[in-house]
Motif scaffolding. Structure first.
Motif, PDB file in Angstrom:
ATOM      1  N   ASP A 114     -40.257  96.245  50.609  1.00 16.86           N
ATOM      2  CA  ASP A 114     -40.371  95.070  49.763  1.00 16.86           C
ATOM      3  C   ASP A 114     -39.868  95.174  48.420  1.00 16.86           C
ATOM      4  N   ASP A 115     -40.798  95.854  47.595  1.00 16.56           N
ATOM      5  CA  ASP A 115     -40.369  96.170  46.161  1.00 16.56           C
ATOM      6  C   ASP A 115     -39.328  97.038  46.179  1.00 16.56           C
ATOM      7  N   ALA A 164     -47.259 100.114  46.741  1.00 18.33           N
ATOM      8  CA  ALA A 164     -47.637 101.442  46.177  1.00 18.33           C
ATOM      9  C   ALA A 164     -46.997 101.412  44.792  1.00 18.33           C
ATOM     10  N   GLU A 165     -46.101 100.501  44.479  1.00 16.52           N
ATOM     11  CA  GLU A 165     -45.538 100.585  43.160  1.00 16.52           C
ATOM     12  C   GLU A 165     -46.620 100.162  42.153  1.00 16.52           C
ATOM     13  N   HIS A 166     -47.710  99.409  42.799  1.00 22.58           N
ATOM     14  CA  HIS A 166     -48.752  98.935  41.601  1.00 22.58           C
ATOM     15  C   HIS A 166     -49.926 100.195  41.782  1.00 22.58           C
ATOM     16  N   LEU A 167     -49.633 101.136  42.566  1.00 26.93           N
ATOM     17  CA  LEU A 167     -50.792 102.293  42.755  1.00 26.93           C
ATOM     18  C   LEU A 167     -50.250 103.263  42.085  1.00 26.93           C
ATOM     19  N   LEU A 168     -48.913 103.436  41.483  1.00 28.38           N
ATOM     20  CA  LEU A 168     -48.530 104.583  40.819  1.00 28.38           C
ATOM     21  C   LEU A 168     -49.328 105.013  39.613  1.00 28.38           C
ATOM     22  N   ALA A 169     -49.552 106.452  39.854  1.00 34.19           N
ATOM     23  CA  ALA A 169     -50.425 107.053  38.571  1.00 34.19           C
ATOM     24  C   ALA A 169     -49.429 108.107  37.607  1.00 34.19           C
ATOM     25  N   GLY A 170     -48.522 108.249  38.060  1.00 32.06           N
ATOM     26  CA  GLY A 170     -47.194 108.938  37.344  1.00 32.06           C
ATOM     27  C   GLY A 170     -46.169 109.429  38.622  1.00 32.06           C
ATOM     28  N   PRO A 171     -45.276 109.837  38.192  1.00 36.04           N
ATOM     29  CA  PRO A 171     -44.181 110.252  39.172  1.00 36.04           C
ATOM     30  C   PRO A 171     -44.624 110.736  40.461  1.00 36.04           C
ATOM     31  N   GLY A 172     -44.457 110.308  41.587  1.00 37.48           N
ATOM     32  CA  GLY A 172     -44.894 110.923  42.901  1.00 37.48           C
ATOM     33  C   GLY A 172     -46.375 111.022  42.923  1.00 37.48           C
ATOM     34  N   ARG A 173     -47.259 110.422  42.172  1.00 37.04           N
ATOM     35  CA  ARG A 173     -48.573 110.399  42.269  1.00 37.04           C
ATOM     36  C   ARG A 173     -49.257 108.806  42.431  1.00 37.04           C
ATOM     37  N   TYR A 174     -50.123 108.782  43.620  1.00 40.35           N
ATOM     38  CA  TYR A 174     -50.741 107.689  43.648  1.00 40.35           C
ATOM     39  C   TYR A 174     -52.155 107.146  43.525  1.00 40.35           C
ATOM     40  N   ARG A 175     -52.677 106.260  42.926  1.00 40.43           N
ATOM     41  CA  ARG A 175     -54.106 106.244  43.000  1.00 40.43           C
ATOM     42  C   ARG A 175     -54.623 105.354  44.277  1.00 40.43           C
ATOM     43  N   TYR A 176     -55.740 105.848  44.822  1.00 40.93           N
ATOM     44  CA  TYR A 176     -56.167 105.266  46.178  1.00 40.93           C
ATOM     45  C   TYR A 176     -57.577 105.548  46.288  1.00 40.93           C
ATOM     46  N   GLU A 177     -58.430 104.347  46.067  1.00 40.90           N
ATOM     47  CA  GLU A 177     -59.739 104.558  46.379  1.00 40.90           C
ATOM     48  C   GLU A 177     -60.401 105.419  45.425  1.00 40.90           C
ATOM     49  N   ILE A 213     -47.887  87.797  40.957  1.00 45.45           N
ATOM     50  CA  ILE A 213     -48.781  88.120  39.832  1.00 45.45           C
ATOM     51  C   ILE A 213     -48.398  89.458  39.230  1.00 45.45           C
ATOM     52  N   ALA A 214     -47.671  90.354  39.808  1.00 49.41           N
ATOM     53  CA  ALA A 214     -47.127  91.425  39.271  1.00 49.41           C
ATOM     54  C   ALA A 214     -45.759  91.820  39.968  1.00 49.41           C
ATOM     55  N   PRO A 215     -44.716  91.178  39.430  1.00 49.21           N
ATOM     56  CA  PRO A 215     -43.762  91.532  40.298  1.00 49.21           C
ATOM     57  C   PRO A 215     -43.319  93.033  40.374  1.00 49.21           C
ATOM     58  N   GLY A 216     -42.259  93.287  41.281  1.00 48.45           N
ATOM     59  CA  GLY A 216     -41.702  94.818  41.237  1.00 48.45           C
ATOM     60  C   GLY A 216     -40.877  94.775  40.219  1.00 48.45           C
ATOM     61  N   ARG A 217     -40.550  96.151  39.646  1.00 43.67           N
ATOM     62  CA  ARG A 217     -39.686  96.399  38.594  1.00 43.67           C
ATOM     63  C   ARG A 217     -38.382  96.160  38.992  1.00 43.67           C
ATOM     64  N   LEU A 218     -37.845  96.239  40.200  1.00 40.34           N
ATOM     65  CA  LEU A 218     -36.482  96.123  40.526  1.00 40.34           C
ATOM     66  C   LEU A 218     -35.963  94.671  40.816  1.00 40.34           C
ATOM     67  N   GLU A 219     -36.869  93.616  40.939  1.00 41.42           N
ATOM     68  CA  GLU A 219     -36.410  92.214  41.126  1.00 41.42           C
ATOM     69  C   GLU A 219     -36.019  91.441  39.881  1.00 41.42           C
ATOM     70  N   SER A 253     -47.694  85.746  45.489  1.00 35.95           N
ATOM     71  CA  SER A 253     -48.825  85.628  45.674  1.00 35.95           C
ATOM     72  C   SER A 253     -49.179  84.178  44.775  1.00 35.95           C
ATOM     73  N   GLY A 254     -48.498  83.715  44.116  1.00 36.38           N
ATOM     74  CA  GLY A 254     -48.557  82.446  43.753  1.00 36.38           C
ATOM     75  C   GLY A 254     -47.609  81.338  44.213  1.00 36.38           C
ATOM     76  N   GLU A 255     -48.377  80.620  45.251  1.00 42.78           N
ATOM     77  CA  GLU A 255     -47.056  79.628  45.898  1.00 42.78           C
ATOM     78  C   GLU A 255     -47.241  78.413  45.431  1.00 42.78           C
ATOM     79  N   THR A 256     -46.127  77.458  45.431  1.00 43.48           N
ATOM     80  CA  THR A 256     -46.215  76.037  45.554  1.00 43.48           C
ATOM     81  C   THR A 256     -46.394  75.413  46.996  1.00 43.48           C
ATOM     82  N   GLU A 257     -46.167  74.351  46.979  1.00 47.50           N
ATOM     83  CA  GLU A 257     -46.300  73.607  48.259  1.00 47.50           C
ATOM     84  C   GLU A 257     -44.860  73.574  49.070  1.00 47.50           C
ATOM     85  N   ASP A 258     -43.895  74.149  48.487  1.00 51.25           N
ATOM     86  CA  ASP A 258     -42.705  74.222  48.854  1.00 51.25           C
ATOM     87  C   ASP A 258     -42.432  75.083  50.284  1.00 51.25           C
TER      88      ASP A 258
END
Ligand code: PGA
Ligand code: ZN
Length: 436
Positions: A310-311, A243-256, A40-46, A361-366
């Motif tokens: 992972d990422d 956490a890459e997708h929770l980043l609100a800015g360098p060294g800052r994370y959005r959580y709940e 759905i949202a790949p990591g930026r390093l892959e 997140s999006g798989e095939t039957e492979d």
């Protein structure tokens, strides 16, 4: 010496109903098929995806197919490594994309395995000097974060980690725990996005990776509910923070609904892990936040938490360094070829790190990821919750693979009829330093 003698690409669907790519490759008299899952949202390093035509069916003689045929067919190849090196070169030169290269690479691997009369797992084992073993299951229980419709400010996945000692026992536990959780969620009727409680016994919704959706429940509540559903089972808890997708800015994370600086976020995660007994914690921080990863690792180990990248590593051997995590997560679609995935696995093993083979997140039957996990002796495999055909295909492939391990796990019977089912031999890896 082998050669690709035929190649075809087609657009097929992933578990989100979106197009992805499948390849058929002929090598000599044998042929193989492989497809690529989609994040759905790949990591930026892959490595990037390439084929975004959205076309379904045979891609005929389109530009990507022509490039591949020109670059690969009829060329003498010394084996999978040689093909994968050429695929990487074509990708670097023409931007084919990791989806195309992985599909072709897997299809070629299956063709070579078929040509040699062995299973994909057996053939991959020949490329990786590690005894094959059954991995333990990471069973997606709750999807959140970017895998959920709401704002990405919660854990992407909360997982159960059965620990019965055998694959079939773990699958049974996964089904029972997931079923119990479904009933709890349905009976509780959590608040929907509109804040209104659903009536008890209502239908539950699941994500593309078969995690339950519980929009009104905090991560702490989800962990509590999962713990309760695990009652009576030998099972630990895991979380993919992504956490890459929770980043609100360098060294800052959005959580709940709140923002946290790195150190405060690390303290919050550790507190949650200790309170709820999380033993597996994936991507707690952004890949660039390496200082926080380094500082977190000893504290997490002290608390019995296995930290997984992972990422962070993006399944890239060149990024696998010590001191950041206990385990490397492998996603073949991040690496782009079978060989690059095995190289990342080898880099992890060389540093004494553990391995997780993961779905997207999006798989095939492979089901090639299951063969890969067994071949590299991965400690864990992450295949989603036990719902939806694309995920069930992986559970079923693991059940089959468990039969192929005899008393000597290196030895594989290649005739399925003569393979012995031996529950003891299919015993799962049980990393002694992990509480999962
Ligand atoms: P992704 O996540 O496919 O959206 O990257 C999968 C995972 O990490 O479980
Ligand atoms: Zn992840």
């Amino acid at each position: 010496m082998s050669a690709v003698t035929g190649l075809r690409l087609r657009g097929i669907l992933d578990s989100r109903g979106r197009p992805t790519v499948e390849a058929d490759v002929r090598a000599g008299d044998a042929w193989g098929r492989g497809s690529c899952p989609v994040a759905i949202a790949p990591g930026r390093l892959e490595r990037r995806r390439g084929l975004r035509t959205g076309e379904l069916g045979d891609l005929g003689d389109g530009p990507v197919v022509r490039l591949l045929r020109d670059g690969l067919t009829g060329v003498p190849l010394t084996g999978q490594g040689d093909l994968d090196r050429r695929l990487r070169e074509l990708d670097d030169r023409h931007g084919l994309g990791a989806d195309v290269t992985l599909a072709v690479s897997l299809a070629h691997a299956r063709a070579l395995a078929a040509g040699s009369g062995v299973s994909l797992r057996g053939w991959m084992s020949g490329l990786f000097p590690h005894p094959p073993r059954m991995p333990r299951l990471l069973v997606n229980a709750f999807s959140g974060g970017i895998h959920h419709d709401g704002a990405p400010d919660s854990f992407q996945q909360i997982m159960a980690v059965p620990d019965t000692g055998t694959l079939t026992g773990d699958v049974r536990a996964a089904l029972e725990i997931y079923g119990a959780l479904e009933r709890r969620l349905s009976d509780a009727g959590p608040s929907g996005a509109d804040g209104r409680r659903r009536s008890g016994g209502g239908a539950v919704a699941i994500s593309a990776s078969s995690g339950l959706l519980a929009p009104g429940w905090s991560c702490a509540r989800r962990l509590e509910e999962l713990r309760a559903a695990c009652e009576g089972h030998r099972a630990g808890l895991g979380a993919d923070v992504a956490a890459e997708h929770l980043l609100a800015g360098p060294g800052r994370y959005r959580y709940e609904g709140r923002e946290h600086a790195s150190a405060a976020f690390a303290a919050l995660l550790l507190d949650l892990a200790v309170t709820h007994g999380i033993a597996y914690l994936e991507d707690p921080f952004d890949p660039a936040d390496t200082g926080t990863w380094r500082a977190f690792l000893p504290a997490a180990r002290e608390a019995g938490v296995t930290v997984v990248g992972d990422d962070l590593f993006a399944s890239d051997a060149g990024r696998v360094v010590p001191g950041l995590a206990d385990a490397v997560l492998l996603k073949p679609s991040q690496a782009g070829t079978v060989t690059a995935t095995l190289e990342a696995a080898a880099a992890a093993r060389a540093l004494g790190l553990r391995l997780v083979v993961s779905h997207r997140s999006g798989e095939t039957e492979d089901t090639a990821m299951c063969d890969l996990a067994v071949a590299v002796g991965a400690e864990w495999i992450k295949i989603g919750g036990p719902r939806r055909g694309d995920r069930i295909a992986k559970y079923n492939q693991l059940i089959r693979l468990a039969e192929t391990l005899t008393d000597d796990p290196v030895q594989e019977a290649t005739d399925p009829v003569q393979e012995t089912t031996h529950e003891g031999a299919a015993a799962c890896h049980a990393p002694s330093s992990s509480r999962t």
